[in-house]
Motif scaffolding. Sequence first.
Motif, PDB file in Angstrom:
ATOM      1  N   SER A 112       0.827  -1.206   0.000  1.00  0.00           N
ATOM      2  CA  SER A 112       0.000   0.000   0.000  1.00  0.00           C
ATOM      3  C   SER A 112       0.862   1.258   0.000  1.00  0.00           C
ATOM      4  CB  SER A 112      -0.975   0.004   1.177  1.00  0.00           C
ATOM      5  OG  SER A 112      -0.304   0.192   2.398  1.00  0.00           O
ATOM      6  N   ILE A 113       2.034   1.194   0.639  1.00  0.00           N
ATOM      7  CA  ILE A 113       2.957   2.329   0.589  1.00  0.00           C
ATOM      8  C   ILE A 113       3.428   2.535  -0.849  1.00  0.00           C
ATOM      9  CG2 ILE A 113       5.238   3.153   1.286  1.00  0.00           C
ATOM     10  CD1 ILE A 113       4.727   1.686   3.988  1.00  0.00           C
ATOM     11  N   SER A 156       0.573   3.830  -2.953  1.00  0.00           N
ATOM     12  CA  SER A 156       0.319   5.233  -2.619  1.00  0.00           C
ATOM     13  C   SER A 156       1.318   6.152  -3.320  1.00  0.00           C
ATOM     14  CB  SER A 156       0.397   5.429  -1.105  1.00  0.00           C
ATOM     15  OG  SER A 156       0.254   6.785  -0.780  1.00  0.00           O
ATOM     16  N   LEU A 157       2.597   5.772  -3.278  1.00  0.00           N
ATOM     17  CA  LEU A 157       3.619   6.569  -3.956  1.00  0.00           C
ATOM     18  C   LEU A 157       3.395   6.592  -5.462  1.00  0.00           C
ATOM     19  CD1 LEU A 157       6.796   5.514  -1.956  1.00  0.00           C
ATOM     20  CD2 LEU A 157       5.734   7.779  -2.009  1.00  0.00           C
ATOM     21  N   THR A 215       0.575   6.232  -7.050  1.00  0.00           N
ATOM     22  CA  THR A 215      -0.597   7.063  -7.323  1.00  0.00           C
ATOM     23  C   THR A 215      -0.257   8.541  -7.209  1.00  0.00           C
ATOM     24  OG1 THR A 215      -2.023   5.335  -6.451  1.00  0.00           O
ATOM     25  CG2 THR A 215      -2.993   7.498  -6.646  1.00  0.00           C
ATOM     26  N   TYR A 216       0.515   8.888  -6.187  1.00  0.00           N
ATOM     27  CA  TYR A 216       0.888  10.283  -5.987  1.00  0.00           C
ATOM     28  C   TYR A 216       1.736  10.796  -7.147  1.00  0.00           C
ATOM     29  CZ  TYR A 216       3.126  14.435  -4.159  1.00  0.00           C
ATOM     30  OH  TYR A 216       3.603  15.698  -4.014  1.00  0.00           O
ATOM     31  N   GLY A 252      -4.050   8.950  -3.497  1.00  0.00           N
ATOM     32  CA  GLY A 252      -2.750   8.583  -2.935  1.00  0.00           C
ATOM     33  C   GLY A 252      -2.752   8.646  -1.419  1.00  0.00           C
ATOM     34  N   ILE A 253      -3.366   9.691  -0.869  1.00  0.00           N
ATOM     35  CA  ILE A 253      -3.460   9.831   0.581  1.00  0.00           C
ATOM     36  C   ILE A 253      -4.347   8.732   1.165  1.00  0.00           C
ATOM     37  CG2 ILE A 253      -4.307  11.320   2.433  1.00  0.00           C
ATOM     38  CD1 ILE A 253      -3.464  13.705   0.606  1.00  0.00           C
ATOM     39  N   GLY A 276      -2.539   5.553   1.214  1.00  0.00           N
ATOM     40  CA  GLY A 276      -1.484   5.639   2.217  1.00  0.00           C
ATOM     41  C   GLY A 276      -1.975   5.367   3.627  1.00  0.00           C
ATOM     42  N   HIS A 277      -3.244   5.591   3.876  1.00  0.00           N
ATOM     43  CA  HIS A 277      -3.795   5.315   5.200  1.00  0.00           C
ATOM     44  C   HIS A 277      -3.994   3.816   5.457  1.00  0.00           C
ATOM     45  CE1 HIS A 277      -4.982   9.632   5.288  1.00  0.00           C
ATOM     46  NE2 HIS A 277      -4.543   9.462   6.524  1.00  0.00           N
ATOM     47  N   TRP A 278      -3.897   3.000   4.436  1.00  0.00           N
ATOM     48  CA  TRP A 278      -4.045   1.560   4.622  1.00  0.00           C
ATOM     49  C   TRP A 278      -2.845   0.967   5.348  1.00  0.00           C
ATOM     50  CZ3 TRP A 278      -5.517  -0.135  -1.027  1.00  0.00           C
ATOM     51  CH2 TRP A 278      -6.756   0.419  -1.361  1.00  0.00           C
ATOM     52  N   ALA A 279      -1.662   1.529   5.132  1.00  0.00           N
ATOM     53  CA  ALA A 279      -0.429   0.949   5.679  1.00  0.00           C
ATOM     54  C   ALA A 279      -0.473   0.781   7.201  1.00  0.00           C
ATOM     55  CB  ALA A 279       0.785   1.769   5.247  1.00  0.00           C
TER      56      ALA A 279
END
Length: 72
Positions: free
Chosen positions: A23-24, A27-28, A30-31, A49-50, A53-56
């Motif tokens: 997920s990290i 997220s990166l 996607t960002y 992306g944010i 990132g909250h899944w991690a």
Amino acid sequence: MLIKKLSEAGFKSEYAYIGAFASIGLSLATYFSSRAKKGDDKAQSDRWGIFIGHWAPTFMALGVALKLEEES
């Protein structure tokens, strides 16, 4: 109770840790892909992306709980 059921079903702490690191990375990705966009969709992509990132932290906490269950 839920952690015990997951452990009994064969879900291991390593799987949760893999999910956290995936997920990290997602997220990166996607960002950075949103940085290349032009127009109104850019802000929405940043929010995705944010959100991802909250899944991690959730996967990490699940991994720790499963690890404790595996050790007991």
